[in-house]
Design an enzyme around this catalytic site. Structure first.
Site, mmCIF file in Angstrom:
data_model
loop_
_atom_site.group_PDB
_atom_site.id
_atom_site.type_symbol
_atom_site.label_atom_id
_atom_site.label_comp_id
_atom_site.label_asym_id
_atom_site.label_seq_id
_atom_site.Cartn_x
_atom_site.Cartn_y
_atom_site.Cartn_z
ATOM 1 N N LYS A 73 0.829 -1.215 0.000
ATOM 2 C CA LYS A 73 0.000 0.000 0.000
ATOM 3 C C LYS A 73 0.857 1.256 0.000
ATOM 4 O O LYS A 73 0.391 2.338 -0.380
ATOM 5 C CB LYS A 73 -0.922 0.002 1.222
ATOM 6 C CG LYS A 73 -2.098 -0.935 1.081
ATOM 7 C CD LYS A 73 -3.304 -0.201 0.544
ATOM 8 C CE LYS A 73 -4.355 -1.164 0.020
ATOM 9 N NZ LYS A 73 -5.481 -0.488 -0.592
ATOM 10 N N ASP A 121 -8.001 0.573 6.947
ATOM 11 C CA ASP A 121 -7.872 -0.556 7.873
ATOM 12 C C ASP A 121 -6.485 -0.500 8.510
ATOM 13 O O ASP A 121 -6.171 -1.264 9.402
ATOM 14 C CB ASP A 121 -7.978 -1.878 7.104
ATOM 15 C CG ASP A 121 -9.412 -2.261 6.783
ATOM 16 O OD1 ASP A 121 -10.291 -1.998 7.617
ATOM 17 O OD2 ASP A 121 -9.649 -2.820 5.703
HETATM 18 C C1 LIG Z 1 -2.135 -6.095 3.035
HETATM 19 C C2 LIG Z 1 -3.270 -5.839 2.131
HETATM 20 N N1 LIG Z 1 -3.564 -6.748 1.195
HETATM 21 C C3 LIG Z 1 -4.579 -6.556 0.337
HETATM 22 C C4 LIG Z 1 -5.383 -5.434 0.418
HETATM 23 C C5 LIG Z 1 -6.537 -5.299 -0.522
HETATM 24 O O1 LIG Z 1 -6.520 -4.163 -1.299
HETATM 25 P P1 LIG Z 1 -7.867 -3.562 -1.885
HETATM 26 O O2 LIG Z 1 -8.657 -3.024 -0.733
HETATM 27 O O3 LIG Z 1 -7.437 -2.518 -2.842
HETATM 28 O O4 LIG Z 1 -8.602 -4.691 -2.523
HETATM 29 C C6 LIG Z 1 -5.104 -4.461 1.390
HETATM 30 C C7 LIG Z 1 -5.934 -3.256 1.527
HETATM 31 O O5 LIG Z 1 -5.780 -2.478 2.422
HETATM 32 C C8 LIG Z 1 -4.011 -4.660 2.253
HETATM 33 O O6 LIG Z 1 -3.670 -3.757 3.178
#
Ligand SMILES: Cc1ncc(COP(=O)(O)O)c(C=O)c1O
Length: 415
Positions: A73, A121
């Site tokens: 991210k 989150d």
């Molecule tokens: C560690 C991690 N993996 C996957 C995701 C999924 O991303 P998205 O919300 O764009 O689908 C997030 C989203 O915050 C994340 O922090």
């Protein structure tokens, strides 16, 4: 649970292809020069998993060290913040501004009057806060009541505001307050009338898939035929799927979206054939994927490029974390980071799914560990050891490696 889906690449919009395709990372990279540590993240091979699930190769891009922020991210939110700031500064000065000029005293003076805001989150907020900090802007980040104290504290924003309710409620609150206060909202999810900024965030992520393809080419490895992408609102999966498809040819790679069964908004959307919210019930340990409404842009893209939407259980995620930890070359994956591997194990454990997705001994799988141990206490609780001890190659007391039990069972039982 699995929902097979027929991709229809020709319906991908040109604007989305341009944004996330081969040119995407070229636009992002100059901004990375403003970061202290821009080393590529490692691409590792997992031959033991390839063997166990009966495919030719499993590769995993480990984003735990990305830009020192612990997750992929880092690439999205900060990039969007910097791009928006640059545009505002250019308008203010009525002149063009280079990336290097974003941190000059003139820019800093302008930055002092700007506040960036988002709901998170955890990981996206960290990125937005870091982007703002590099420029000298303020950041205000909204978290919902399920975000652990450790994750909230790690965001590093000027202010972290806790909202009663779930992630979707925090998104609405960030939208309301930012409009009231004149703050710039940098959301990683999109909705009707708010598409441009989340698209910039998604463009930031394309750096990682292009980097993975370069690493694959440098090592003369087989390019991926399948990619398993974990999803919250779907921004990450949509970005990586389009970038890989544009680089490799959309017909040459199948995208499988993986979600927690407790927060499967894309799975229910695929089932319904239109963007659909998932009814929240219990929280999931895959906290970063705990989103109940898909991003509008992400759903539009995923609908065009995905071959299957699958869900994984809480135990599937825990098992995948341990699988990544206890190997010759340990990989530290948080609950959401390990979800892609959990999806691969679920899919390959079912004969029908293997056949429908063409998963066999010629397949090359790409996984992305999207985060490291972003909540170390929770990591230790699940894995049985701290991330540091795992990296030292220690095994938890009483653990017996049951390789035979994990071996792919030709009858199609789930490992
Ligand atoms: C560690 C991690 N993996 C996957 C995701 C999924 O991303 P998205 O919300 O764009 O689908 C997030 C989203 O915050 C994340 O922090």
């Amino acid at each position: 649970m699995i929902q097979f889906h027929t991709p229809h690449y020709p319906t991908l919009r040109k604007a989305d292809r341009d944004l996330l395709g081969t040119e995407g990372p070229e636009l992002v990279r100059p901004y990375l020069g403003l970061w202290p540590d821009t080393r590529p993240t490692p691409l590792l091979s997992m031959p033991e998993v390839a063997d166990a699930v009966g495919v030719r190769q499993v590769l995993i891009k480990d984003e735990g060290s990305r830009l020192g922020l612990g997750s992929f991210k880092a690439l999205g939110g900060a990039y969007a913040v910097m791009t928006i700031f640059r545009k505002r500064l250019e308008d203010h000065l009525a002149d063009t501004v280079s990336v290097a000029q974003l941190i000059t005293p003139t820019a800093r003076k302008f930055a002092a009057g700007m506040t960036f805001c988002c709901a998170t989150d955890g990981n996206h907020g960290k990125s937005v806060a870091m982007g703002a900090r590099i420029l000298g802007c303020r950041s205000v980040i909204f978290v919902h009541e399920g975000v652990t104290q450790a994750r909230a504290e790690a965001i590093g924003a000027d202010r972290v505001l806790r909202v009663k309710g779930n992630y979707d409620v925090s998104v609405a609150e960030a939208q309301r307050v930012s409009a009231e206060r004149g703050w710039v909202l940098v959301s990683d999810t999109s909705w009707d009338g708010y598409e441009d900024i989340p698209s910039l965030v998604a463009q930031g992520y394309t750096v990682l898939s292009t980097e993975a393809l370069s690493q694959i080419a440098e090592r003369s490895l087989q390019p991926p035929t399948h990619v398993f992408l974990q999803a919250g609102v779907g921004g990450f999966a949509s970005s990586i799927a389009v970038n890989l498809g544009e680089n490799l040819g959309h017909d040459n790679i199948k995208t499988i979206v993986v979600e927690p069964e407790r927060a499967a908004c894309l799975y229910v959307s695929a089932k319904a054939g239109r963007l659909t919210a998932f009814p929240p019930a219990e929280p999931t340990i895959m906290a970063m994927l705990e989103c109940y409404t898909p991003s509008l842009v992400a759903w539009r893209i995923l609908d065009a490029v995905v071959s299957a939407f699958i869900t994984v259980s809480e135990e599937d995620a825990r098992h995948a974390m341990r699988k990544l930890a206890f190997r010759d070359e340990p990989i530290i994956a948080g609950e959401s980071g390990a979800a892609g591997l959990a999806g691969l194990l679920a899919a390959t454990g079912d004969e029908n799914v293997r056949a429908r997705l063409g998963l066999n001994e010629t397949s090359s799988i790409l996984l992305i560990n999207t985060e490291g141990a972003t909540d170390p206490a929770s990591y230790e609780n699940i894995v049985g050891l701290s991330p540091e001890r795992v990296l030292q190659g220690v095994m938890p007391a009483g653990r017996i490696e049951k390789t035979a039990e994990f071996k792919f069972n030709r009858k199609g039982d789930r490992p």
